[in-house]
Write a protein that holds these residues in place. Structure first.
Motif, PDB file in Angstrom:
ATOM      1  N   GLY A 214       0.781  -1.221   0.000  1.00  0.00           N
ATOM      2  CA  GLY A 214       0.000   0.000   0.000  1.00  0.00           C
ATOM      3  C   GLY A 214       0.816   1.276   0.000  1.00  0.00           C
ATOM      4  N   HIS A 215       1.728   1.403   0.912  1.00  0.00           N
ATOM      5  CA  HIS A 215       2.484   2.647   1.089  1.00  0.00           C
ATOM      6  C   HIS A 215       3.845   2.537   0.432  1.00  0.00           C
ATOM      7  N   ILE A 216       4.261   3.619  -0.220  1.00  0.00           N
ATOM      8  CA  ILE A 216       5.590   3.646  -0.841  1.00  0.00           C
ATOM      9  C   ILE A 216       6.352   4.824  -0.258  1.00  0.00           C
ATOM     10  N   LYS A 217       7.551   4.578   0.244  1.00  0.00           N
ATOM     11  CA  LYS A 217       8.426   5.650   0.696  1.00  0.00           C
ATOM     12  C   LYS A 217       9.213   6.120  -0.514  1.00  0.00           C
TER      13      LYS A 217
ATOM     14  N   PRO B  40      15.179   9.463  -2.624  1.00  0.00           N
ATOM     15  CA  PRO B  40      15.625  10.845  -2.850  1.00  0.00           C
ATOM     16  C   PRO B  40      15.461  11.297  -4.305  1.00  0.00           C
ATOM     17  N   GLU B  41      15.649  10.384  -5.258  1.00  0.00           N
ATOM     18  CA  GLU B  41      15.462  10.727  -6.667  1.00  0.00           C
ATOM     19  C   GLU B  41      14.002  11.049  -6.958  1.00  0.00           C
ATOM     20  N   GLN B  42      13.100  10.283  -6.357  1.00  0.00           N
ATOM     21  CA  GLN B  42      11.678  10.517  -6.568  1.00  0.00           C
ATOM     22  C   GLN B  42      11.239  11.831  -5.932  1.00  0.00           C
TER      23      GLN B  42
ATOM     24  N   ALA C 294       5.156   8.268  -7.344  1.00  0.00           N
ATOM     25  CA  ALA C 294       5.091   6.909  -6.825  1.00  0.00           C
ATOM     26  C   ALA C 294       4.430   5.968  -7.826  1.00  0.00           C
ATOM     27  N   SER C 295       3.384   6.440  -8.506  1.00  0.00           N
ATOM     28  CA  SER C 295       2.704   5.573  -9.473  1.00  0.00           C
ATOM     29  C   SER C 295       3.590   5.303 -10.677  1.00  0.00           C
ATOM     30  N   GLN C 296       4.420   6.274 -11.058  1.00  0.00           N
ATOM     31  CA  GLN C 296       5.329   6.059 -12.181  1.00  0.00           C
ATOM     32  C   GLN C 296       6.338   4.976 -11.846  1.00  0.00           C
ATOM     33  N   SER C 297       6.813   4.949 -10.604  1.00  0.00           N
ATOM     34  CA  SER C 297       7.776   3.909 -10.218  1.00  0.00           C
ATOM     35  C   SER C 297       7.101   2.545 -10.204  1.00  0.00           C
TER      36      SER C 297
END
Length: 63
Positions: free
Chosen positions: A19-22, A25-27, A52-55
């Protein structure tokens, strides 16, 4: 109201391991650049969610 058309602040918080994405630093830098391009001083929730969705999308394509 948990459909994809619901606004982020109307949805429930993500649950479970995926669910959660940390943000890395690049993002964070990508989110800052996106905010700056839109004329904002710092990234908002939508900028962070987009990065986050792009990753996630890139990760799914590489599998």
């Amino acid at each position: 109201m948990t459909s994809r058309t619901a606004k982020p602040w109307d949805r429930k918080n993500p649950a479970g391991p995926g669910g959660h994405i940390k943000l890395t630093p690049e993002q964070v830098e990508q989110a800052k650049a996106r905010a700056e391009a839109a004329g904002r001083a710092y990234p908002n929730l939508v900028d962070n969610m987009f990065v986050a969705s792009q990753s996630r999308k890139r990760g799914a394509k590489s599998k």
